[in-house]
Design a protein around this motif. Structure first.
Motif, PDB file in Angstrom:
ATOM      1  N   GLY A  72       0.819  -1.207   0.000  1.00  0.00           N
ATOM      2  CA  GLY A  72       0.000   0.000   0.000  1.00  0.00           C
ATOM      3  C   GLY A  72       0.850   1.253   0.000  1.00  0.00           C
ATOM      4  N   SER A  73       0.308   2.301  -0.549  1.00  0.00           N
ATOM      5  CA  SER A  73       1.019   3.573  -0.611  1.00  0.00           C
ATOM      6  C   SER A  73       0.911   4.302   0.728  1.00  0.00           C
ATOM      7  CB  SER A  73       0.436   4.445  -1.726  1.00  0.00           C
ATOM      8  OG  SER A  73      -0.941   4.687  -1.499  1.00  0.00           O
ATOM      9  N   ARG A  74       1.781   5.261   0.912  1.00  0.00           N
ATOM     10  CA  ARG A  74       1.795   6.023   2.159  1.00  0.00           C
ATOM     11  C   ARG A  74       0.644   7.027   2.183  1.00  0.00           C
ATOM     12  NH1 ARG A  74       3.946  11.158   1.723  1.00  0.00           N
ATOM     13  NH2 ARG A  74       4.753  11.712  -0.314  1.00  0.00           N
ATOM     14  N   LEU A  75       0.309   7.490   3.365  1.00  0.00           N
ATOM     15  CA  LEU A  75      -0.728   8.499   3.507  1.00  0.00           C
ATOM     16  C   LEU A  75      -0.232   9.838   2.985  1.00  0.00           C
ATOM     17  CD1 LEU A  75      -2.130   7.666   7.057  1.00  0.00           C
ATOM     18  CD2 LEU A  75      -2.976   6.887   4.851  1.00  0.00           C
ATOM     19  N   THR A  76      -1.091  10.552   2.306  1.00  0.00           N
ATOM     20  CA  THR A  76      -0.718  11.834   1.724  1.00  0.00           C
ATOM     21  C   THR A  76      -1.888  12.798   1.834  1.00  0.00           C
ATOM     22  OG1 THR A  76      -0.141  12.962  -0.344  1.00  0.00           O
ATOM     23  CG2 THR A  76      -1.350  10.898  -0.532  1.00  0.00           C
ATOM     24  N   PRO A  77      -1.632  14.057   2.194  1.00  0.00           N
ATOM     25  CA  PRO A  77      -2.722  15.040   2.226  1.00  0.00           C
ATOM     26  C   PRO A  77      -3.131  15.531   0.855  1.00  0.00           C
ATOM     27  CG  PRO A  77      -0.649  16.077   2.840  1.00  0.00           C
ATOM     28  CD  PRO A  77      -0.363  14.611   2.690  1.00  0.00           C
ATOM     29  N   GLU A 124     -16.467  17.019   0.880  1.00  0.00           N
ATOM     30  CA  GLU A 124     -15.431  16.095   0.414  1.00  0.00           C
ATOM     31  C   GLU A 124     -15.293  16.139  -1.096  1.00  0.00           C
ATOM     32  OE1 GLU A 124     -15.835  12.159   1.806  1.00  0.00           O
ATOM     33  OE2 GLU A 124     -15.817  12.685   3.935  1.00  0.00           O
ATOM     34  N   ARG A 125     -16.397  16.282  -1.799  1.00  0.00           N
ATOM     35  CA  ARG A 125     -16.341  16.373  -3.260  1.00  0.00           C
ATOM     36  C   ARG A 125     -15.612  17.644  -3.684  1.00  0.00           C
ATOM     37  NH1 ARG A 125     -21.249  16.331  -3.962  1.00  0.00           N
ATOM     38  NH2 ARG A 125     -21.546  14.075  -4.189  1.00  0.00           N
ATOM     39  N   ASN A 126     -15.909  18.750  -3.032  1.00  0.00           N
ATOM     40  CA  ASN A 126     -15.206  19.994  -3.359  1.00  0.00           C
ATOM     41  C   ASN A 126     -13.724  19.906  -2.987  1.00  0.00           C
ATOM     42  OD1 ASN A 126     -17.643  21.070  -4.205  1.00  0.00           O
ATOM     43  ND2 ASN A 126     -18.054  22.078  -2.250  1.00  0.00           N
ATOM     44  N   LEU A 127     -13.412  19.241  -1.874  1.00  0.00           N
ATOM     45  CA  LEU A 127     -12.017  19.076  -1.481  1.00  0.00           C
ATOM     46  C   LEU A 127     -11.255  18.250  -2.502  1.00  0.00           C
ATOM     47  CD1 LEU A 127      -9.740  19.389   0.616  1.00  0.00           C
ATOM     48  CD2 LEU A 127     -10.640  17.345   1.763  1.00  0.00           C
ATOM     49  N   ALA A 128     -11.872  17.190  -2.989  1.00  0.00           N
ATOM     50  CA  ALA A 128     -11.213  16.363  -4.006  1.00  0.00           C
ATOM     51  C   ALA A 128     -10.952  17.154  -5.283  1.00  0.00           C
ATOM     52  CB  ALA A 128     -12.063  15.131  -4.306  1.00  0.00           C
ATOM     53  N   HIS A 129     -11.914  17.980  -5.681  1.00  0.00           N
ATOM     54  CA  HIS A 129     -11.729  18.796  -6.886  1.00  0.00           C
ATOM     55  C   HIS A 129     -10.596  19.811  -6.694  1.00  0.00           C
ATOM     56  CE1 HIS A 129     -12.662  21.072 -10.501  1.00  0.00           C
ATOM     57  NE2 HIS A 129     -12.755  22.175  -9.754  1.00  0.00           N
ATOM     58  N   ALA A 130     -10.527  20.433  -5.531  1.00  0.00           N
ATOM     59  CA  ALA A 130      -9.476  21.421  -5.274  1.00  0.00           C
ATOM     60  C   ALA A 130      -8.099  20.772  -5.206  1.00  0.00           C
ATOM     61  CB  ALA A 130      -9.780  22.163  -3.968  1.00  0.00           C
ATOM     62  N   LEU A 131      -8.012  19.607  -4.596  1.00  0.00           N
ATOM     63  CA  LEU A 131      -6.716  18.926  -4.517  1.00  0.00           C
ATOM     64  C   LEU A 131      -6.250  18.458  -5.893  1.00  0.00           C
ATOM     65  CD1 LEU A 131      -7.092  16.848  -1.233  1.00  0.00           C
ATOM     66  CD2 LEU A 131      -6.133  19.117  -1.554  1.00  0.00           C
ATOM     67  N   SER A 152      -1.708  21.377  -0.438  1.00  0.00           N
ATOM     68  CA  SER A 152      -2.952  20.683  -0.093  1.00  0.00           C
ATOM     69  C   SER A 152      -3.274  20.826   1.384  1.00  0.00           C
ATOM     70  CB  SER A 152      -2.834  19.200  -0.469  1.00  0.00           C
ATOM     71  OG  SER A 152      -2.548  19.038  -1.844  1.00  0.00           O
ATOM     72  N   GLN A 153      -2.245  20.773   2.220  1.00  0.00           N
ATOM     73  CA  GLN A 153      -2.465  20.958   3.650  1.00  0.00           C
ATOM     74  C   GLN A 153      -2.919  22.384   3.956  1.00  0.00           C
ATOM     75  OE1 GLN A 153      -2.266  18.287   5.587  1.00  0.00           O
ATOM     76  NE2 GLN A 153      -2.971  19.430   7.368  1.00  0.00           N
ATOM     77  N   THR A 154      -2.372  23.356   3.237  1.00  0.00           N
ATOM     78  CA  THR A 154      -2.815  24.744   3.424  1.00  0.00           C
ATOM     79  C   THR A 154      -4.274  24.907   3.030  1.00  0.00           C
ATOM     80  OG1 THR A 154      -0.562  25.526   2.978  1.00  0.00           O
ATOM     81  CG2 THR A 154      -2.342  27.132   2.780  1.00  0.00           C
ATOM     82  N   TYR A 155      -4.684  24.252   1.929  1.00  0.00           N
ATOM     83  CA  TYR A 155      -6.094  24.328   1.522  1.00  0.00           C
ATOM     84  C   TYR A 155      -6.995  23.661   2.560  1.00  0.00           C
ATOM     85  CZ  TYR A 155     -10.242  24.095  -1.383  1.00  0.00           C
ATOM     86  OH  TYR A 155     -11.520  24.240  -1.876  1.00  0.00           O
ATOM     87  N   ARG A 156      -6.540  22.567   3.143  1.00  0.00           N
ATOM     88  CA  ARG A 156      -7.339  21.918   4.187  1.00  0.00           C
ATOM     89  C   ARG A 156      -7.518  22.848   5.393  1.00  0.00           C
ATOM     90  NH1 ARG A 156      -7.870  16.243   4.063  1.00  0.00           N
ATOM     91  NH2 ARG A 156      -6.881  15.255   2.268  1.00  0.00           N
ATOM     92  N   ALA A 158      -7.556  26.077   5.258  1.00  0.00           N
ATOM     93  CA  ALA A 158      -8.504  27.103   4.841  1.00  0.00           C
ATOM     94  C   ALA A 158      -9.938  26.586   4.899  1.00  0.00           C
ATOM     95  CB  ALA A 158      -8.170  27.581   3.432  1.00  0.00           C
ATOM     96  N   GLN A 159     -10.135  25.332   4.523  1.00  0.00           N
ATOM     97  CA  GLN A 159     -11.475  24.750   4.585  1.00  0.00           C
ATOM     98  C   GLN A 159     -11.939  24.581   6.027  1.00  0.00           C
ATOM     99  OE1 GLN A 159     -12.026  20.645   3.248  1.00  0.00           O
ATOM    100  NE2 GLN A 159     -13.724  21.321   1.974  1.00  0.00           N
ATOM    101  N   ASN A 160     -11.027  24.209   6.916  1.00  0.00           N
ATOM    102  CA  ASN A 160     -11.395  24.066   8.328  1.00  0.00           C
ATOM    103  C   ASN A 160     -11.742  25.412   8.957  1.00  0.00           C
ATOM    104  OD1 ASN A 160     -10.929  21.300   8.166  1.00  0.00           O
ATOM    105  ND2 ASN A 160      -8.798  21.486   8.844  1.00  0.00           N
ATOM    106  N   HIS A 161     -11.133  26.506   8.471  1.00  0.00           N
ATOM    107  CA  HIS A 161     -11.433  27.849   8.979  1.00  0.00           C
ATOM    108  C   HIS A 161     -12.583  28.515   8.215  1.00  0.00           C
ATOM    109  CE1 HIS A 161      -7.536  27.324  10.936  1.00  0.00           C
ATOM    110  NE2 HIS A 161      -7.804  28.371  11.684  1.00  0.00           N
ATOM    111  N   ASP A 162     -13.248  27.752   7.352  1.00  0.00           N
ATOM    112  CA  ASP A 162     -14.426  28.236   6.619  1.00  0.00           C
ATOM    113  C   ASP A 162     -14.078  29.435   5.735  1.00  0.00           C
ATOM    114  OD1 ASP A 162     -17.031  28.050   5.802  1.00  0.00           O
ATOM    115  OD2 ASP A 162     -17.855  29.210   7.462  1.00  0.00           O
TER     116      ASP A 162
END
Length: 309
Positions: A72-77, A124-131, A152-156, A158-162
């Protein structure tokens, strides 16, 4: 007190002993190892304690036909599920043999249901599109995978801070990638990000400002020496010219010539001065075009550098 370096010794799994000494260095008493801790029976001195087993491999069960392998591949943001989702194949099995048509239609239906159940919510759908946008832009700009993961972590964040609400996904994705380049001190301009992004320069700048104001982006100062390698590669100068231009760029940064000025223009002036010193044929217009600055700007920086040199 350890008698040898950590990585030069082995670990005895049966008793937990990690050193080869048998006598106490203080009183010459006998050493006893229990639970990874080696101590003296006479004075109680703890000679060594070591609980990490570097020789341990994958777990193997008795009823397995073959040893269990770690796959399996490693975890990635960079993926919305951090790389935990499975992928269903198409026309061939694991051995490479072609599947019958009935099995192919079954896999087609499974892929369709898997695609529908892939996202648990619209976020989650919007997050996948942005990533996916961040990965595409990073690939077009020839950025490393670590830069894409950090963006990608920076975008996450931003999403958590709405911060995505009321703003386009493409704008915030481009702003996250530009913010990551600023944090790492990479010489990437706004127009370069906007060239590969699905938004304008003003939108990229707006997205970066929103991230900087809310997340407190730790942006690094982009110096003139950071622009020299890329401009030298685009202009096709020799290694000697590039080395001399880097020295001039260091001089400009140390002497304060680049303070309050466009670092790309200072780097272009350093390359032009180095070309003249090494007998090159490139003109001011060639370097100004690559650096995206005006010829008078390059000429003014060139005069300042020539006076200091």
């Amino acid at each position: 007190m350890s008698l040898r370096e950590i990585y030069d010794r082995t670990f005895d799994e049966s008793c937990g002993r990690s050193i080869d000494a048998t006598a106490c260095p203080e009183c010459d008493g006998m050493l006893e190892t229990e639970g990874g801790e080696t101590r003296c029976d006479e004075c109680g001195l703890i000679v060594d304690q070591y609980y990490i087993d570097h020789t341990h491999g994958p777990r193997v069960f008795d009823d397995d036909p073959e040893p269990t392998r770690r796959t399996g591949s490693r975890l990635t943001p960079a993926r919305h599920d951090r790389g935990l989702s499975a992928e269903i194949g198409y026309n061939r099995d694991a051995n490479g043999a072609r599947l019958p048509s009935k099995k192919q239609w079954q896999l087609h239906r499974l892929r369709r249901e898997h695609r529908r159940a892939r996202f648990g919510s619209k976020a989650e759908r919007n997050l996948a599109h942005a990533l996916q946008e961040i990965a595409r832009m990073a690939s077009a700009l020839d950025l490393s995978q670590s830069v894409a993961e950090e963006a990608s972590q920076t975008y996450r964040r931003a999403q958590n801070h709405d911060l995505i609400r009321g703003r386009s996904l493409e704008m915030m994705a481009a702003g996250s990638l530009y913010a990551t380049c600023r944090c790492r001190g990479l010489p990437r301009r706004l127009d370069e990000i906007a060239t590969v992004a699905r938004c304008t320069v003003e939108q990229v700048q707006t997205g970066y400002r929103a991230l900087n104001s809310e997340l407190r982006i730790n942006a690094q100062t982009v110096t003139a020496r950071a622009h020299v390698p890329r401009l030298a590669s685009d202009c096709g100068v020799s290694a000697a010219v590039q080395g001399r231009a880097y020295e001039l760029a260091e001089l400009a940064d140390d002497e304060g010539i680049s303070n309050g000025r466009n670092p790309a223009g200072v780097a272009a002036a350093c390359l032009y001065l180095a070309t003249k010193q090494r007998g090159g044929t490139q003109t001011q217009a060639d370097f100004s075009t690559v650096a995206n600055v005006a010829v008078p700007t390059l000429r003014a920086r060139y005069y300042e550098l020539r006076e200091r040199v």
